[in-house]
Design an enzyme around this catalytic site. Structure first.
Site, PDB file in Angstrom:
ATOM      1  N   LYS A 158      43.896  44.777  42.095  1.00  0.00           N
ATOM      2  CA  LYS A 158      42.705  44.373  42.853  1.00  0.00           C
ATOM      3  C   LYS A 158      42.059  43.258  42.057  1.00  0.00           C
ATOM      4  O   LYS A 158      41.830  43.391  40.844  1.00  0.00           O
ATOM      5  CB  LYS A 158      41.727  45.554  42.998  1.00  0.00           C
ATOM      6  N   SER A 226      45.739  43.191  46.237  1.00  0.00           N
ATOM      7  CA  SER A 226      44.576  43.203  47.119  1.00  0.00           C
ATOM      8  C   SER A 226      43.420  42.516  46.410  1.00  0.00           C
ATOM      9  O   SER A 226      43.403  42.402  45.179  1.00  0.00           O
ATOM     10  CB  SER A 226      44.180  44.639  47.491  1.00  0.00           C
TER      11      SER A 226
END
Length: 364
Positions: A158, A226
């Site tokens: 992330k 992500s």
């Protein structure tokens, strides 16, 4: 040697629900203070302003604290939420925790975590970000007890994307940013991160700034990246296998060559260690598949297997949502379970129009 891993997939019944995590802890499946990572799908729009990721993050951390995990420890747990459950994809979370198990001589699931140096807005899309991510991946590998890059099968990250605020910050310091389109910066952050993973694992040589988002022949076969607004570093979770850790689980990987490549999903499951027939069916899984984790991307030529599609030209529904729903349907048809981790924006993650697939199985 790291501890063995217990891993379970649980449904999320509403945006702010973490009751199934609480149930796992209450039933003694895992201890709150031994949870080390959570990877899940939330039902928001999957975009820059997807607040469901923040709500889910808070709900799961609150349960861990309520069940006895120290608050400072809980703050450090990597919880990676991918927003958007388009089509049949069902909201869920896969929870990783350490457990006690007898060492075995066969490879078993191991997990390592690291945070990169701070990623400045001007780093995103450039070699500076590639280098910082690569360094963090190497640290996470070491913490997982993995010495051979071939034993890494899934790297979930992330990273920050660009917002109006961070773009303004860069400009105030006399810096430039790769793009001023915040939604485009999601693809950019993911793609640059994937290149960092590929460099760390020796899949590619260090790229140039000009390669980022342009040379799609450069990719990682194990990256799942992500991005969001909730952090300013790369949060890296390396999932692989190591001999001696013990436990019941193993991970494998493959790639989907395109959006319809169900064989790529089956290949990942087989690579994880399940003995399946040459042409397997869902019933052959026999409850032994914990979860699959996929990235997907619309093909840059606007085609799938030689047939034209209109996803890139559609001004009503962004291609992110269309390809995610399509690949989610293909994946659920393989697994027989709509609670699959299918995430979009897969630049430099698998071949153009396809994407990496990782599978975790229970070997008993």
């Amino acid at each position: 040697m790291p501890d063995a891993i217990e891993v379970r997939k649980v449904p999320i019944h509403s945006v702010a629900d973490a009751s199934e995590l609480a149930k796992l802890i209450d039933d003694g499946v895992m201890a709150a203070d031994r949870v080390i990572a959570i990877i899940g799908k939330t039902e928001g729009n999957g975009g820059v302003n997807d607040y469901t990721r923040i709500i889910s993050d808070r709900a799961f951390r609150e349960v861990l604290i309520e069940k006895g995990a120290p608050a400072e420890q809980v703050k450090q747990i990597p919880i990676v939420w991918s927003g958007g459950t388009d089509g049949v994809i069902s909201p869920h979370a896969t929870i990783f925790a350490t457990t006690d198990a007898e060492p075995v001589d066969e490879p078993r699931l191991t997990v390592g975590f690291a945070m990169s140096e701070v990623l400045l807005p001007e780093d995103i899309g450039r070699v500076a970000m590639v280098s910082k991510v690569a360094d963090a991946v190497k640290v996470a590998m070491e913490r997982a007890g993995i010495t051979d890059v071939a034993d890494v099968h899934y790297v979930q990250t992330k990273t920050p994307l660009l917002t109006v605020h961070t773009i303004r910050d860069a400009k105030s310091r006399g810096k430039t940013v790769w793009t001023e389109h915040t939604h485009e910066s999601m693809d950019l952050s993911n793609g640059t991160t994937a290149l960092g993973i590929a460099v760390a694992l020796g899949e590619i040589e260090m790229p140039t700034d000009a390669d980022v988002m342009h040379d799609r022949s450069l990719f990682s076969a194990v990256a799942s990246c992500s991005s969001g607004v909730e952090l300013d570093q790369a949060q890296v979770v390396v999932v692989g296998n190591a001999t001696g850790v013990g436990g019941r689980y193993r991970v494998g990987h493959s790639v989907m060559k395109d959006a319809l490549d169900a064989d790529g999903i089956w290949a990942a499951i087989k690579d994880a260690g399940l003995d399946l027939p040459e042409r397997p069916r869902t019933a052959d899984l026999d409850g032994r598949l914990v979860n699959v984790f996929l990235k997907c991307e619309v093909s840059q030529d606007g085609q799938v297997r030689g047939r034209r599609n209109a996803m890139l030209d559609d001004s009503d529904v962004h291609w992110h949502r269309q390809i995610k729903a399509a690949v989610g349907g293909v994946t659920a048809a393989v697994t027989g379970d709509p609670a699959v981790f299918v995430s979009v924006s897969a630049a430099h993650q698998g071949p153009d129009g396809g994407g990496p697939v990782a599978a975790i199985v229970d070997l008993g």
